[in-house]
Every structure is written in C-alpha cells, then in structure tokens.
Design a protein around this motif. Structure first.
Motif, short mmCIF file in Angstrom:
data_model
loop_
_atom_site.label_atom_id
_atom_site.label_comp_id
_atom_site.label_asym_id
_atom_site.label_seq_id
_atom_site.Cartn_x
_atom_site.Cartn_y
_atom_site.Cartn_z
N ASN A 71 -27.57 -17.71 -42.83
CA ASN A 71 -27.75 -18.98 -42.44
C ASN A 71 -28.97 -19.88 -43.31
OD1 ASN A 71 -27.91 -17.06 -39.97
ND2 ASN A 71 -26.38 -18.70 -39.69
N PRO A 72 -28.66 -20.01 -44.61
CA PRO A 72 -29.94 -20.59 -45.22
C PRO A 72 -30.30 -21.85 -44.79
CG PRO A 72 -27.72 -20.45 -46.44
CD PRO A 72 -27.32 -19.92 -45.23
N ARG A 73 -29.72 -22.43 -44.07
CA ARG A 73 -30.30 -23.88 -43.81
C ARG A 73 -31.00 -23.90 -42.52
NH1 ARG A 73 -30.16 -27.52 -47.68
NH2 ARG A 73 -30.80 -28.79 -45.64
N ASN A 74 -31.15 -22.58 -41.79
CA ASN A 74 -31.85 -22.48 -40.64
C ASN A 74 -33.14 -21.71 -40.61
OD1 ASN A 74 -29.03 -23.41 -39.84
ND2 ASN A 74 -30.28 -24.17 -38.17
N GLY A 75 -33.62 -21.31 -41.87
CA GLY A 75 -34.46 -20.30 -41.83
C GLY A 75 -35.93 -21.01 -42.51
N ILE A 76 -36.91 -20.58 -41.57
CA ILE A 76 -38.29 -20.95 -41.92
C ILE A 76 -38.96 -19.81 -42.68
CG2 ILE A 76 -40.57 -22.10 -41.13
CD1 ILE A 76 -38.97 -23.65 -39.20
N LYS A 77 -39.46 -19.67 -43.78
CA LYS A 77 -40.01 -18.33 -44.21
C LYS A 77 -41.45 -18.62 -43.99
CE LYS A 77 -40.79 -15.29 -48.10
NZ LYS A 77 -42.13 -15.45 -47.97
N ILE A 78 -42.18 -17.56 -43.39
CA ILE A 78 -43.43 -17.75 -43.00
C ILE A 78 -44.24 -16.71 -44.03
CG2 ILE A 78 -43.35 -15.95 -41.16
CD1 ILE A 78 -45.47 -17.59 -39.71
N LYS A 79 -45.50 -16.88 -44.40
CA LYS A 79 -46.24 -15.99 -45.44
C LYS A 79 -46.37 -14.63 -44.49
CE LYS A 79 -49.01 -18.61 -48.25
NZ LYS A 79 -49.47 -20.01 -47.65
N ALA A 80 -46.07 -13.58 -45.12
CA ALA A 80 -46.25 -12.27 -44.52
C ALA A 80 -48.04 -11.98 -43.88
CB ALA A 80 -45.81 -11.11 -45.35
N PHE A 81 -47.90 -11.60 -42.79
CA PHE A 81 -49.29 -11.22 -42.14
C PHE A 81 -49.46 -9.89 -42.24
CE2 PHE A 81 -52.05 -10.32 -38.31
CZ PHE A 81 -53.21 -11.01 -38.88
N LYS A 82 -50.66 -9.26 -43.09
CA LYS A 82 -50.82 -7.91 -43.48
C LYS A 82 -52.29 -8.03 -43.37
CE LYS A 82 -46.98 -7.30 -46.18
NZ LYS A 82 -46.39 -7.14 -47.67
N HIS A 83 -52.87 -6.70 -43.51
CA HIS A 83 -54.14 -6.46 -43.44
C HIS A 83 -55.00 -7.26 -42.50
CE1 HIS A 83 -52.98 -4.41 -47.08
NE2 HIS A 83 -52.29 -5.31 -47.63
N ALA A 84 -54.59 -7.04 -41.36
CA ALA A 84 -55.15 -7.95 -40.36
C ALA A 84 -56.68 -7.92 -39.98
CB ALA A 84 -54.51 -7.58 -38.84
N THR A 93 -59.13 -15.96 -41.49
CA THR A 93 -58.74 -17.17 -42.19
C THR A 93 -57.31 -17.27 -42.29
OG1 THR A 93 -58.36 -15.50 -44.07
CG2 THR A 93 -60.50 -16.64 -44.05
N ASP A 94 -56.48 -16.52 -41.40
CA ASP A 94 -54.99 -16.74 -41.50
C ASP A 94 -54.88 -18.26 -40.41
OD1 ASP A 94 -52.10 -15.37 -42.12
OD2 ASP A 94 -52.26 -16.55 -40.25
N ARG A 95 -54.13 -19.22 -40.83
CA ARG A 95 -53.97 -20.43 -40.29
C ARG A 95 -52.39 -20.82 -40.24
NH1 ARG A 95 -57.99 -23.83 -39.07
NH2 ARG A 95 -56.54 -25.62 -39.69
N GLU A 96 -51.60 -19.56 -40.78
CA GLU A 96 -50.35 -20.03 -40.77
C GLU A 96 -49.53 -20.37 -39.29
OE1 GLU A 96 -49.30 -19.74 -43.56
OE2 GLU A 96 -47.27 -19.59 -44.04
N LEU A 97 -50.08 -19.78 -38.19
CA LEU A 97 -49.22 -20.28 -36.92
C LEU A 97 -49.85 -21.60 -36.55
CD1 LEU A 97 -49.36 -16.89 -34.93
CD2 LEU A 97 -47.47 -17.98 -36.35
N LEU A 98 -50.80 -22.00 -37.12
CA LEU A 98 -51.41 -23.61 -36.77
C LEU A 98 -50.47 -24.50 -37.44
CD1 LEU A 98 -55.20 -23.27 -36.54
CD2 LEU A 98 -53.76 -23.40 -34.78
N LYS A 99 -50.29 -23.96 -38.68
CA LYS A 99 -49.42 -24.88 -39.50
C LYS A 99 -47.89 -25.05 -38.97
CE LYS A 99 -50.58 -23.12 -43.61
NZ LYS A 99 -50.37 -23.23 -45.21
N LEU A 100 -47.56 -23.83 -38.49
CA LEU A 100 -46.12 -23.76 -37.99
C LEU A 100 -45.93 -24.53 -36.75
CD1 LEU A 100 -43.29 -22.27 -38.63
CD2 LEU A 100 -44.22 -20.54 -37.08
N THR A 101 -47.10 -24.41 -35.89
CA THR A 101 -47.05 -25.21 -34.66
C THR A 101 -46.83 -26.63 -35.14
OG1 THR A 101 -48.67 -23.69 -33.61
CG2 THR A 101 -48.37 -25.90 -32.50
#
Ligand code: MG
Length: 330
Positions: A280-293, A299-307
């Motif tokens: 489903n190449p048209r329906n994917g949103i690739k998020i940066k991997a969350f590691k080393h919590a 500093t990780d703001r990825e979910l704010l951006k995704l919201t």
C-alpha cells in the motif's frame, strides 16, 4: 528410480517430485523420497540453478515454521508432486549487486534498525499489483479473525499504528513501560481519536500486543479507545528483486477485505519501517524510529508533528491521492 506419481522405494519410502519456481522458471527434482532431507533438495536445486544451498529460501512447505536442512520430508505434509517457490541469488549476481563500502558503513551505524536499505517509493509500486501477493492477502482475509475490542465509528477514517519504534522503544531497559513510551503518546491519541478509528498492527504475537498496550495504559484511557488489533499472523511476505529476499509487510487489504467501510481512501498506516507499506505505497506514513528512550525522551517531538499532520488530513476525501513522503516537513 522412476518418479512418476507415488511409488514405494526399496526402503518403504515414497518417491516425491518437486516442482520449484525460481525467477520465472520451473525446475523439477524427481529422485527424492520421504526419507530424504530438505538439504538434499537444496543440493539438487543448486546443481540446476547455480544458487548455493545456504542462499536458498524455499517457500511453500506445509510445515509449522521453516523446516531446517535436516528435516525429513516424512515430517512435512507432502504430496506426490510438491510445488514450491525458491528465493535466492547466485554468487556472481550477489557480487554484482554488493553494496559499496560507503553503504555498508552507513548501514552499520543503524544496524538494529531492520530498515537498513530503505526502499525508494518508486521501487515499491510494482509489488502491490502482483497476483501472487494479492492471493496471499485473500487468504488472510479468509483466515484471519479481526476481533473488535471497541465499536467502530463508520463515519471516521482509520488510523493503523505500529507499536515498536513507532510509539514504544522495545529495546531499552526500564522498570516500567511508561518510561519507554514515545513522548506525547497519550496527547496524540486523545487528539486524533475524534477524527479517526484507531487500530494497532504489530509484527509480534497478539499476547505481546495486548501486554504492551495494557502496560502503556492504552486499553483503559477514557479519552480514546482502540477499536482492534492485528498481529504478525495478518502480515504477508513478499519478494522483491534486489532487496535480499523475503520482506514481511502489513497489507492493509486484509483490513479492507474484512471491514468494508475502510479502503485506501480513508486509511493510513503509521510505521517506522517503510517495507510495511509495500502493498500500500500510497497509504503509509513513515515515522522516525523511536529508540534510546532515556536519551531521546527530552527532545522527541515526532508525535506532536504527526498529530498536526493527521488533523490536517482528516478532511481529505482520498488519503491515497496525497503523497505522504514528506509529511514531516514543516
Ligand atoms: Mg516498528
């Protein structure tokens, strides 16, 4: 020894024929029997194709898990004629396609990413139309059971979320799951819930899925609810030339086949591995991997951006008509 049909060999074994597809051609191996081992078939195929036994991946055995080279065919469900598919490359082809030193170094810096060789969007296109893989999806639609844990709202879109490295760091040590949750997780779910049905799809077993969600407090938050969960059994493997073998992927067609209110127009899958979008190449949103919590939590703001992005998508009529490639550019 003849191999036309079933025939008892001198040891009481039954003679087996194997028809093995590789790179569009079919190869026939006729002289093995139920007392032979998988490794012997690989040797025969090596002679026929030039692909060394350890490079071969044989697909189509009716066996729980992948049989080892030592497995006897008597331990695998067999028929007089057995059809298999082989994946693997000859040494000279591998050498020709070997990554450069630069690529190797870049890859080793993120060795635990599992997404070392990312797949460019334009190379992803052909796979999702191949009949062999569409057949696999149909089988999942027939066999996989989606249990609704909360009612669906048919007038809302569907957001499917991966777990590991998407909103949970599954590799770092911690005393509670909360420490490993991606920052802003609850805020994210609370904000998108009025706009989307939320589903979870993880490439692990259902027990792990439930345990993680439970520990993260995602099954008991009054501000949102998860509608359903899918696990590794709903996934399919696809083969892509040049990507080094079989890749497991999450075909949204499994959901669309079972829950007809959803389609490519109203579904997005958020995942840190692009290969999960292969079908489903048209329906994917690739998020940066969350590691080393412990390091990245501050500093990780990825979910704010995704919201923000998902809120902006909610009014679109066709989510597959939009390229999500650069969703995180502000
Ligand atoms: Mg993941």
């Amino acid at each position: 020894m003849s191999a036309s049909g079933v025939e008892a060999s001198s040891g009481g074994d039954v003679v087996l024929t194997f028809k093995v597809k590789w790179q569009g051609k079919e190869y026939t191996v006729e002289h093995l029997h139920t007392g032979s081992r998988v490794g012997e078939l690989k040797e025969c195929l090596s002679d026929l194709t030039g692909v060394q036994p350890h490079r071969q991946k044989l697909i189509g055995f009716k066996h729980k898990g992948v049989p080892s080279d030592d497995t006897l065919f008597s331990a695998i469900k067999h028929q007089p004629v057995n059809k298999l598919m082989m994946v693997g490359s000859r040494e000279d082809d591998i050498a020709a396609a070997a990554p450069t030193q630069e690529q190797v170094e870049a890859a080793s810096s993120s060795a635990d990413d599992e997404d070392v060789f990312d797949i460019p969007e334009d190379e992803m296109a052909p796979v999702h139309k191949q009949a062999m893989f569409l057949d696999k999806i149909s089988r999942r639609v027939e066999q996989y059971d989606i249990k609704l844990v909360n009612p669906l709202r048919d007038d809302r879109k569907l957001l499917v979320l991966d777990i590991d490295c998407t909103f949970f760091d599954h590799r770092s040590k911690a005393t509670t799951a909360q420490e490993l949750a991606r920052p802003h997780l609850q805020e994210f779910l609370t904000t998108v819930y009025p706009l989307y049905n939320i589903a979870i799809w993880s490439a692990t077993g259902m027990k792990w899925v439930q345990t993680k969600l439970q520990e993260l407090g995602m099954l008991s938050n009054p501000a949102y609810s998860i509608s359903f969960m899918l696990d590794e059994l709903a996934m399919i493997s696809v083969y892509i030339e040049g990507q080094g073998g079989l890749l497991n992927t999450k075909p949204l067609g499994v959901i669309w086949g079972k829950l007809k209110q959803f389609s490519q127009k109203n579904t997005v899958l958020v995942d840190d591995l692009r290969r999960n979008f292969l079908m489903n190449p048209r329906n994917g949103i690739k998020i940066k991997a969350f590691k080393h919590a412990h390091v990245n939590r501050a500093t990780d703001r990825e979910l704010l951006k995704l919201t923000k992005y998902l809120v902006s998508l909610a009014s679109c009529d066709d989510l597959s008509a939009i390229s999500h490639r650069h969703w995180d550019r502000e």
